[in-house]
Write an enzyme that holds these catalytic residues in place. Structure first.
Site, PDB file in Angstrom:
ATOM      1  N   TYR A  90       0.849  -1.188   0.000  1.00 53.52           N
ATOM      2  CA  TYR A  90       0.000   0.000   0.000  1.00 53.52           C
ATOM      3  C   TYR A  90       0.887   1.241   0.000  1.00 53.52           C
ATOM      4  CZ  TYR A  90      -3.925  -3.051   1.344  1.00 53.52           C
ATOM      5  OH  TYR A  90      -4.892  -4.040   1.390  1.00 53.52           O
ATOM      6  N   PRO A 119     -17.020  -4.207   1.912  1.00 52.33           N
ATOM      7  CA  PRO A 119     -18.447  -4.311   2.235  1.00 52.33           C
ATOM      8  C   PRO A 119     -19.326  -3.430   1.346  1.00 52.33           C
ATOM      9  CG  PRO A 119     -17.310  -2.989   3.888  1.00 52.33           C
ATOM     10  CD  PRO A 119     -16.250  -3.616   3.031  1.00 52.33           C
ATOM     11  N   LEU A 120     -18.718  -2.405   0.729  1.00 49.24           N
ATOM     12  CA  LEU A 120     -19.461  -1.561  -0.211  1.00 49.24           C
ATOM     13  C   LEU A 120     -19.224  -1.985  -1.654  1.00 49.24           C
ATOM     14  CD1 LEU A 120     -19.047   2.008   1.349  1.00 49.24           C
ATOM     15  CD2 LEU A 120     -20.659   0.181   1.924  1.00 49.24           C
ATOM     16  N   ALA A 121     -18.640  -3.173  -1.824  1.00 48.55           N
ATOM     17  CA  ALA A 121     -18.419  -3.745  -3.164  1.00 48.55           C
ATOM     18  C   ALA A 121     -17.638  -2.793  -4.062  1.00 48.55           C
ATOM     19  CB  ALA A 121     -19.750  -4.134  -3.807  1.00 48.55           C
ATOM     20  N   LEU A 127     -21.935  -0.040  -3.670  1.00 48.75           N
ATOM     21  CA  LEU A 127     -22.949   0.144  -2.630  1.00 48.75           C
ATOM     22  C   LEU A 127     -22.693   1.411  -1.807  1.00 48.75           C
ATOM     23  CD1 LEU A 127     -23.229  -3.560  -1.406  1.00 48.75           C
ATOM     24  CD2 LEU A 127     -24.840  -2.307  -2.857  1.00 48.75           C
ATOM     25  N   GLY A 148     -23.744   4.357  -2.771  1.00 56.04           N
ATOM     26  CA  GLY A 148     -24.790   5.337  -3.047  1.00 56.04           C
ATOM     27  C   GLY A 148     -24.419   6.305  -4.147  1.00 56.04           C
TER      28      GLY A 148
END
Length: 348
Positions: free
Chosen positions: A64, A216-218, A222, A224
């Site tokens: 990273y 978790p928000l792909a 996800l 928004g």
């Protein structure tokens, strides 16, 4: 669920918070196609806020920002190191020299020293193979990691996006060679990326592996930031080429599912982030969900989601929209195995 509720990481007996702070965005080198980087000072503030809010686990990797993320984490943890379950990863190429990568004994023994130095610590709690290495025998990798445990440089070791066969092989090799087996596995998991429910997560439960779920928000699907209106072409705010190409039928189905999930969140009077984090935390195999905020506003949104509890009817509604075990796009599974990625390996 809340950050005050801890979960035991696999069979280790070690309690960690339900959310893990992911640091991929930290460091000036973290920009490029993934968005603007988060500078060192702001990154340290985010880390301190996360720890003050109850997060006890941090996940980073040597690759990273080519070491900058680990350096930032090391600075932020001065005086607080003993309060944190610290995870980092090896495998990615760390210089122009291709030998500075992979899962070989030669590279791991160098990589761990670099991570310890950058993190300003004398041990790593969880040292993870960032990706499988198809050029290195698995026994060589896990024997090397066992040696690092005996030397006190790492406490546990694990993997990331290993296939079901690789997970079982690593456990079998360790047990038959009287070695300490891997303790953890890191996988993508969200309402839109559910393929690991088929085999990886049940295998993790069978062998007592702690699971860190990322994405978790792909990857933003996800968040928004997508918009969809009947009769108009679907669009995404700050669209990224390739990964967010929505021209193919699989991606179109994925977008429609994301839109339906957003509507479900609205009906439940939840944010899509709340619904997404709450869903990922519900699976019994998941030890902790990795969040990757770019700023403190993002962090606060994630922290609030730890209190979300989803009822059985809500989980059933999610299953109706995205059936269990579904991956819309193959690359969402994480690493793609060579036999799928390279045509010459499956054709005469």
């Amino acid at each position: 669920m809340s950050l005050s509720e801890l979960r035991v990481f696999g069979r280790s007996g070690t309690p960690i918070s339900q959310l893990t702070l992911g640091t991929m965005n930290f460091g000036e080198g973290a920009g490029g196609p993934h968005g603007a980087p988060t500078g060192a000072d702001e990154s340290i503030r985010i880390i301190h806020t996360a720890l003050d809010s109850g997060i006890t686990a941090i996940d980073t990797a040597d690759v990273y920002s080519q070491g900058e993320s680990e350096q930032v984490v090391g600075r932020a943890l001065r005086g607080r190191r003993d309060d944190v379950f610290l995870a980092t990863k090896f495998h990615g190429q760390m210089s122009a020299n291709p030998a500075h990568s992979g899962n070989s004994r030669r590279w791991i023994t160098q990589a761990v020293e670099g991570s310890l130095r950058r993190l300003q610590t004398d041990r790593i709690d969880l040292y993870q193979a960032h990706r499988p290495d198809y050029n290195t025998d698995v026994l060589e990798t896990i024997t090397t990691l066992n040696d690092l445990i005996r030397q006190g440089k790492i406490l546990y070791y694990g993997t990331s996006v290993f296939t079901p066969a690789q997970l079982v092989e690593a456990q079998w090799l360790a047990n038959t060679n009287h070695l300490i087996p891997p303790l953890g596995n890191q996988v993508p998991y969200s309402m839109l990326v559910r393929g690991n429910e088929r085999d990886v997560l049940p295998i993790a439960q069978q062998y007592g592996l702690g699971v860190l779920a990322y994405g978790p928000l792909a990857g933003g699907w996800l968040s928004g930031s997508f918009t969809f209106e009947a009769g108009k072409a679907p669009t995404r705010v700050h669209s990224l080429p390739g990964r967010y190409d929505i021209s193919g039928p699989a991606s179109e189905r994925k977008l429609l599912a994301a839109d339906a999930l957003a509507r479900l969140a609205d009906k439940l009077e939840l944010s899509l982030v709340d619904l997404s984090i709450g869903f990922a935390l519900t699976h019994p195999a998941i030890s902790s969900v990795i969040i990757g905020p770019r700023n403190e506003e993002h962090l606060q949104a994630y922290l609030g989601a730890a209190d979300v509890r989803l009822s059985e009817p809500v989980l059933d509604a999610i299953d109706d929209l995205v059936p269990p075990g579904t991956n819309f796009v193959e690359r969402d599974a994480g690493a793609i195995v060579p036999s799928i990625e390279f045509a010459e390996l499956r054709r005469r």
